[in-house]
Write an enzyme that holds these catalytic residues in place. Structure first.
Site, short mmCIF file in Angstrom:
data_model
loop_
_atom_site.label_atom_id
_atom_site.label_comp_id
_atom_site.label_asym_id
_atom_site.label_seq_id
_atom_site.Cartn_x
_atom_site.Cartn_y
_atom_site.Cartn_z
N HIS A 142 -30.38 -9.14 19.86
CA HIS A 142 -31.26 -9.50 18.66
C HIS A 142 -32.56 -8.35 18.64
O HIS A 142 -33.42 -8.59 19.55
CB HIS A 142 -31.77 -11.12 18.68
CG HIS A 142 -32.74 -11.45 17.69
ND1 HIS A 142 -33.92 -12.08 17.96
CD2 HIS A 142 -32.63 -11.32 16.41
CE1 HIS A 142 -34.48 -12.25 16.64
NE2 HIS A 142 -33.58 -11.74 15.98
N ASN A 192 -38.09 -16.42 17.59
CA ASN A 192 -37.91 -16.96 16.59
C ASN A 192 -38.13 -18.63 16.41
O ASN A 192 -38.81 -19.05 15.51
CB ASN A 192 -36.42 -16.71 15.61
CG ASN A 192 -36.64 -15.35 15.16
OD1 ASN A 192 -37.64 -14.78 15.09
ND2 ASN A 192 -35.47 -14.62 14.73
#
Ligand SMILES: NC(=O)c1ccc[n+]([C@@H]2O[C@H](COP(=O)([O-])OP(=O)(O)OC[C@H]3O[C@@H](n4cnc5c(N)ncnc54)[C@H](O)[C@@H]3O)[C@@H](O)[C@H]2O)c1
Length: 596
Positions: A142, A192
């Protein structure tokens, strides 16, 4: 020995994919960039060229290096071209079925040794991996946006990812000059999971017209030192991508209402307002893909509004209180040229406040920020008093006494009797309802909140709080005064935490809950927010500086007022406060400072 990655494939050249291609090519790795159509490929290619050309223009990349970088990239339409790469990073839209389909195809096309990675932000890497016959070679890599700039990479290991695959990818990230944190497969991973509740909350403030987009963004930039405000960040991420991430996090992450996408986000996606990539999102951009914001019908027109709303002239300001905030505020007003009447509750306190203001001004002189003449002039403008009656002639009063409602209410009642009509009465409260102060007077229309940040001499932000009774003239006066102090004023409604604390503290509380759940260490969480999101401090660094007791009190207020279950203070935070681990001020909070 670590695996050699000679060539990698990147699938999808949107916001993230184009940046990821650049990261690999910059670091000497051949990249095969794949899109779904010729048109999409062209778009991706021009995003890449735009980014590398900007780097050259800024002197961050030489023209030769740019050419070498570009020569390492080849482009193709369709996945078939990827049959010989050592690693594929998938960066297509955040839809589970699409990703599963692509992984099934990649499994068929790619050589058996190839590692298949997804750049998903919120989907289950495990669910994606089982669409292949090699789930042990599937991993999450990511990257953060913009990929060439942000240092962090979250590596997501599922329960079946082979340890050597994890090790190889970790070594690769190091080669790319990135810092990695390896974590297990949970919705939103570290960054996130902490970021999106905050972004969604910021959009809900905007949707409710609690504050303007410019003010929400300025508040978080100037109040917390963030590299960009939440709405500008939504535009950078892509409003459609943000919607998908929130939606997935809501469904995967225990249906926390704070992740249920605010209705406005879906409306914007439907209307094609996707952020920078489409040229319009929360802001309007010069053209699709451009970072340059251009004025639109929501852009405030300072000159027009100042002329229209009738600010009152202010020459003399009373400051009531003797604490840290009062001291800073006296200095700020005096330096800006206002006559100041400082009122404290006794001669001794007055002397202490006077000393503190002098000391702080002297520090400015030593640092070359204030001349001796300006210091003397500023001090000459302050009258030191212990009697509220001396506020009979001031044009404005700023109250900065103890954070207790009854004390503030009694003070406002006295000010109401003493001050002349038309005076703007301001409270610096950071957590109490301003309307409670206003209603202790017979002139609630003249009462506002002026929430300065500590240290007031330094922090550029002031939240200007308008209650439902505040008049446009009082608000305009407050705005004009804040501007004359050289600060940025953001106007917001009278709700617990105003803009900054309401957005900041739930995020900090979530970080504590993540630590408590043993998902990641405090160091990894701090790293993730600093290197993945460009925050100046990680949440645990910040909690220790602010003080755990102060943080807990603010979080409790937010929880009590908004009744949002997700705002309930983290039990670990309560325990640390009970144990007396209050942060740096006592030598121990989340970290131990005694031997540092
Ligand atoms: N935007 C961010 O800030 C961010 C940050 C980190 C991770 N991510 C993740 O990265 C992934 C991509 O997000 P994005 O914001 O770059 O999306 P995007 O919409 O900007 O780009 C997606 C690209 O994929 C292409 N595509 C679609 N189907 C394809 C197919 N079958 N084959 C090849 N290409 C295909 C599209 O043409 C488009 O160019 C998502 O999983 C997202 O969650 C996004």
């Amino acid at each position: 020995m670590a695996r050699e990655f000679r060539s990698v494939g990147v699938v999808g050249l949107g916001t993230m994919g184009a940046g990821i291609v650049e990261v690999f090519a910059r670091n000497g790795i051949d990249v095969l960039a794949v899109e779904i159509s010729d048109a999409a490929l062209e778009r991706g290619r021009s995003t890449l060229t735009g980014s590398t050309d900007r780097a050259v223009a800024k002197g961050k990349l030489s023209p030769e290096d740019r050419d070498a970088l570009q020569s390492r990239i080849s482009f193709a339409v369709g996945l078939d071209a990827l049959h010989d790469v050592d690693l594929v990073v998938e960066a297509v839209p955040e839809k589970l079925e699409l990703k599963r389909q692509i992984f099934a195809e990649l499994d068929r096309i790619c050589k058996p040794t190839a590692i298949l990675a997804t750049n998903t932000s919120s989907l289950s890497v495990t669910e994606i991996s089982v669409a292949t016959h090699r789930p042990n070679q599937v991993i999450g890599i990511h990257f953060f946006n913009p990929a060439p700039v942000m240092k962090l990479v979250e590596i997501i290991r599922t329960v079946v990812t082979a340890p050597e695959v994890v090790a190889d990818v970790e070594a690769l990230c190091t080669r790319l000059g990135k810092v990695d944190v390896t974590i297990s497969d949970r919705a939103g991973f570290i960054a996130n999971a902490l970021l999106f509740g905050y972004l969604n909350h910021a959009v809900s403030m905007y949707e409710a017209k609690y504050a303007t987009r410019e003010d929400i963004d300025a508040a978080m930039k100037l109040g917390c030192g963030l590299p960009m405000g939440p709405l500008a960040l939504m535009d950078l991420i892509g409003v459609d991508t943000a919607y998908e991430i929130l939606d997935t996090m809501y469904r995967r992450g225990g249906r926390d209402r704070r992740h249920a996408p605010v209705p406005l986000i879906k409306q914007m996606v439907t209307a094609g307002l996707l952020g920078r990539k489409s040229g319009r999102g929360f802001y309007t951009y010069e053209k699709p893909g451009s970072p340059v914001v251009v004025p639109d019908d929501q852009t405030p027109n300072a000159a027009e509004s100042a002329a229209a709303d009738g600010a009152r002239g202010i020459a003399t300001v009373g400051v009531v209180g003797s604490g840290t905030m009062a001291i800073g505020i006296i200095e700020v007003f005096a330096k800006a040229g206002y006559e100041v009447v400082s009122v404290t509750r006794g001669g001794e306190k007055s002397a202490r406040v006077c000393e503190a203001v002098k000391k702080s001004l002297n520090k400015g002189v030593v640092r070359g920020k204030v001349t001796e003449a300006d210091r003397d002039a500023a001090l000459g403008r302050v009258t030191w008093s212990t009697n509220l009656d001396h506020l009979a002639d001031v044009d404005m009063v700023v109250e900065a006494v103890v954070e207790e409602l009854t004390v503030k209410q009694a003070l406002f009642a006295s000010l109401d009797e003493i001050c002349k009509p038309g005076v703007v009465l301001a409270t610096t409260t950071s957590s109490l309802p301003v309307i409670e102060c206003a209603m202790s007077t017979h002139r609630p229309a003249d009462v506002v909140g002026l929430h300065f940040f500590n240290p007031a001499q330094v922090m550029p932000l002031v939240e200007i709080v308008r209650t439902i009774r505040t008049s446009p003239e009082a608000l305009a006066t407050a705005r004009a005064v804040v501007a004359a102090l050289g600060k940025t004023g953001v106007v917001c409604g009278d709700r617990s935490g105003f803009v900054v604390n309401a957005l900041l503290f739930p995020y900090l509380n979530d970080a504590v809950k993540m630590l408590e759940a043993s998902y990641a260490t405090a160091d990894d969480i701090d790293h993730a927010m600093k290197l993945g999101c460009g925050y100046p401090m990680g949440p645990f660094d910040l909690l220790d500086v602010v003080g755990l007791d102060v943080s807990l009190a603010i979080q409790r207020e937010l929880y009590l007022e908004l009744r949002e279950p997700g705002f309930a203070p983290a039990p670990l935070l309560e325990h640390l406060v009970t144990a007396g681990y209050l942060g740096r001020k006592v030598g121990r909070g989340f970290r131990d400072y005694t031997d540092r």
